[in-house]
Design a protein around this motif. Structure first.
Motif, PDB file in Angstrom:
ATOM      1  N   ILE A 140       0.948  -1.120   0.145  1.00 14.96           N
ATOM      2  CA  ILE A 140       0.001  -0.134   0.067  1.00 14.96           C
ATOM      3  C   ILE A 140       0.954   1.336   0.057  1.00 14.96           C
ATOM      4  O   ILE A 140       1.760   1.331   0.954  1.00 14.96           O
ATOM      5  CB  ILE A 140      -0.912  -0.056   1.244  1.00 14.96           C
ATOM      6  N   ILE A 145      -3.271   3.595  -3.238  1.00 15.45           N
ATOM      7  CA  ILE A 145      -3.854   2.883  -2.029  1.00 15.45           C
ATOM      8  C   ILE A 145      -5.540   2.277  -2.265  1.00 15.45           C
ATOM      9  O   ILE A 145      -5.840   1.335  -1.663  1.00 15.45           O
ATOM     10  CB  ILE A 145      -4.146   3.905  -0.854  1.00 15.45           C
ATOM     11  N   LEU A 571      -7.911   2.018   2.722  1.00 16.90           N
ATOM     12  CA  LEU A 571      -6.965   1.319   3.572  1.00 16.90           C
ATOM     13  C   LEU A 571      -7.899   0.301   4.187  1.00 16.90           C
ATOM     14  O   LEU A 571      -7.463  -0.914   4.462  1.00 16.90           O
ATOM     15  CB  LEU A 571      -6.455   2.309   4.508  1.00 16.90           C
ATOM     16  N   LEU A 592       3.356  -0.315   4.202  1.00 22.21           N
ATOM     17  CA  LEU A 592       2.521   0.828   3.966  1.00 22.21           C
ATOM     18  C   LEU A 592       3.809   1.958   3.750  1.00 22.21           C
ATOM     19  O   LEU A 592       4.401   2.058   4.625  1.00 22.21           O
ATOM     20  CB  LEU A 592       1.623   1.183   5.127  1.00 22.21           C
ATOM     21  N   ALA A 595       1.225   5.625   3.591  1.00 22.76           N
ATOM     22  CA  ALA A 595      -0.137   5.561   3.311  1.00 22.76           C
ATOM     23  C   ALA A 595      -1.000   6.133   4.162  1.00 22.76           C
ATOM     24  O   ALA A 595      -2.325   6.451   4.030  1.00 22.76           O
ATOM     25  CB  ALA A 595      -0.490   3.943   3.542  1.00 22.76           C
ATOM     26  N   LEU A 622       5.422   0.307   8.350  1.00 24.67           N
ATOM     27  CA  LEU A 622       5.010   1.485   8.059  1.00 24.67           C
ATOM     28  C   LEU A 622       6.115   2.472   7.962  1.00 24.67           C
ATOM     29  O   LEU A 622       6.781   2.879   8.696  1.00 24.67           O
ATOM     30  CB  LEU A 622       3.771   1.803   9.106  1.00 24.67           C
TER      31      LEU A 622
END
Length: 639
Positions: A140, A145, A571, A592, A595, A622
């Motif tokens: 993502i 996304i 998401l 991510l 994101a 992330l």
């Protein structure tokens, strides 16, 4: 699967190492640090580099985009845990045209190769998903996304709903069936129209054969009767001047032989001329004379074809035009919260977007119309490109000239045969004068010979025409074969239609099982990400969403949501798809890349809380260019 450590020589990353832990990993780094490159490296380590990828719309292929900046070969390693085992993956480059192609997978502690794990199946084995599914679910980024339907994702969804098989998708099967259906019949094209045209031509040819054969039989019968009548008349002629009569009869015999030879040659040439004209009727002008008007029309058709080629290949508006207008609209809309006058700019930009969309549709239609016109012109001339039209026309002109020459030669031979017939007639008259006596039988014999000669010419012409048309047994056999093929293709078309109907019904039943469950789970996740602001969600076939705000009666399309809320919606949908499609005992990590960049601080906190819950059974990586995510988790954990 849990990623432990990655070491990369990949793009801007020059032998850099990044380590991870189970659970939620927040990698905070500024712009141009290489966050997106790390994400791309993780994907490349699992699935390799697609060397067949080509650059388009200003976007370079991965093999060029992520070539190490220091000129070194693309390479890297990844340490991970999978099914209780520590595994080290490595990829390196032996040939510049095949980056990251050299692959190895070994157990980290013993260095022994992992059985069955190859560069081609590593990603799908470790994540449980093919690359298209992985990119549409667990991979993502801020620009990607949204969820896009695709054949691989459709297969994965089908496997979840059915018995777990991922051998095909509705879209692929429908496309194949419709392609087969178009091969059978598509408007005026396809196998069935071709067979019907061939059957009509065969029937027309057989009818012409029957008519010509009947005319030939009548002409031959009449010619034979004239010959017998002439023979009978000649038997009655006898008398004086035997020597002169024998000499005249000798010359008459020679003349008759020459005339018969000329008639046979005439028949042969007429047959050749008829065949040439028959072939000419199948040409681009259907037998018409290639005069100046036809030549000018061919040049006009070439110019039309060239114009249609340019129109069909005319470029459309680039993706960046749309992106820039969308960004401008968003900027004006954001500024409108401070000064209302900027709403006019947003409206003007949206109006420009609408006008650009209408213009794009108009251009697409013009390109489609130009493509159809081009195909029609090229089909008429049997040409591959517009530049081939003059050559096709010139070939037809040569064919016309050859046919005319053959017709002229046949006409000359026919004239020669007639001159011999006239000479033969004069010899008959001379013989009649020699024999004397009653002139009436001689005149009758001469008239009979002339009639016989004309009938022979007619039979020769009809026989040449019949030979040109071909063997009726062959044409009847061909017609029967075409009719059988037509029946078979019609049955096949009917079966394809039934198969498409059943396939659509089956797909609808499958969707009715999967979509509601996905929508309920995604709605629950969206409610968590928005603090209960949105409570209901529905999905169409392409996974486009409609949402209901808490306390409101109507559903809204995602296009009407703010950028941040739209990102939260998708998401939620992606995380739900990961849970449903990429679950199992050891689910793959979720990656991510910025994101949460469009989330405000409050909804960022909701998202981090939700992600933290997901880490109970899945690793999350992330990447962020802000410090607020890490700061939030530190405050939450009391650090």
């Amino acid at each position: 699967m849990i990623v432990r450590k990655m070491t990369a020589s990949f793009g801007v990353l020059q032998n850099r190492t990044l380590e991870f832990s189970p659970g939620l990993n927040i990698i905070e780094a500024p712009n141009e640090y290489g966050k997106t490159t790390w994400c791309a490296f993780l994907r490349a380590m699992l699935y390799g580099i697609d060397t067949a990828q080509r650059g388009r719309a200003g976007k370079k292929p991965d093999k060029v985009l992520y070539a190490p900046w220091n000129g070194a070969p693309m390479a890297g390693t990844m340490d991970l845990s999978f099914r209780g085992k520590e595994i080290t993956l490595s990829r390196s480059t032996r040939a510049p045209s095949a980056p990251m192609r050299v692959f190895s997978a070994v157990y980290s502690r013993s260095g022994q190769p992992v059985p069955g794990l190859t560069g081609e199946n590593a990603g799908e084995t470790l994540t449980g998903a093919s690359l298209p599914v992985f990119e549409r679910t667990a991979f993502i980024g801020p620009a990607g996304i949204g969820v896009r339907q695709g054949a691989e994702l459709e297969k994965k969804i089908a496997s979840l709903v059915t018995a777990g098989e991922e051998n095909g998708s509705f879209s692929e099967a429908e496309a194949r069936l419709r392609a087969l259906q178009r091969k059978c019949r598509y408007r005026s094209s396809g196998r069935l129209p071709e067979l019907e045209a061939e059957m009509a031509a065969a029937k027309e040819n057989l009818a012409a054969m029957e008519k010509t054969a009947a005319e030939l039989a009548r002409a031959e019968e009449m010619a034979e009767n004239a010959r017998l009548h002439g023979m009978s008349a000649r038997k009655n002629l006898a008398g004086a001047q035997e020597k002169r009569r024998e000499d005249t009869e000798r010359r008459l015999k020679i003349c008759r032989a020459e005339r018969e030879q000329a008639e046979n040659e005439t028949a042969r040439r007429e047959k050749t001329s008829a065949a040439a004209k028959e072939a000419l009727r199948a040409g681009i002008l259907r037998g018409a004379e290639p005069d100046d008007t036809a030549a000018e029309r061919a040049r006009a058709d070439m110019r039309r074809a060239e114009k249609a080629e340019r129109a069909a290949n005319a470029p459309g508006f680039g993706l960046w035009t749309w992106i820039l207008l969308l960004l401008a609209a968003g900027a004006f809309a954001a500024a409108g919260f401070y000064r209302r006058v900027f709403w006019l700019g947003a409206a003007a930009t949206l109006f420009a977007l609408a006008a650009l969309g209408i213009l794009s549709i108009s251009r697409a239609r013009k390109r489609a119309d130009a493509g159809r016109a081009l195909r029609e012109i090229l089909h008429r001339y049997g040409a591959e490109t517009s530049q081939d039209i003059p050559e096709c026309f010139a070939a037809y002109v040569s064919q016309w000239e050859e046919a005319e020459a053959l017709a002229h030669a046949a006409e000359e031979e026919r004239g020669y045969a007639r001159s011999l017939a006239e000479k033969e007639l004069r010899l008959h008259q001379e013989l009649a004068e020699i024999l004397g006596g009653d002139a009436a039988p001689l005149r009758q014999m001469a008239e009979n010979d002339k009639k016989e000669q004309l009938l022979r010419e007619e039979t020769a012409r009809l026989r040449g025409r019949l030979d040109t048309l071909g063997d009726p047994l062959v044409w009847k056999s061909r017609l029967h074969a075409l009719e059988a093929e037509h029946d078979r293709v019609e049955s096949e078309l009917e079966a394809l239609t039934v198969a498409l109907d059943e396939l659509a019904l089956t797909d609808e039943e499958m969707r009715s099982e999967f979509s509601p469950a996905l929508a309920r789970s995604a709605a629950a996740a969206l409610s968590r990400l928005t603090g209960g602001a949105y409570t209901e969600l529905t999905l169409d076939r392409e996974l486009n969403a409609l949402v209901r705000c808490a306390g409101e009666p109507v559903l809204h399309e995602s296009a009407f949501l703010s950028r941040g809320t739209a990102d939260q919606l998708y998401l939620a949908l992606r995380l739900t798809l990961c849970d449903m499609l990429l679950g199992g005992e050891e689910p793959c990590p979720i990656v991510l890349d910025d994101a949460l960049i469009n989330f405000d601080d409050v909804r960022m906190g909701y998202a981090l809380d939700y992600l933290a819950e997901l880490t109970q059974h899945r690793q999350i990586l992330l990447f962020s260019c802000h410090s607020r995510e890490k700061r939030y988790m530190q405050i939450k954990n009391g650090d």
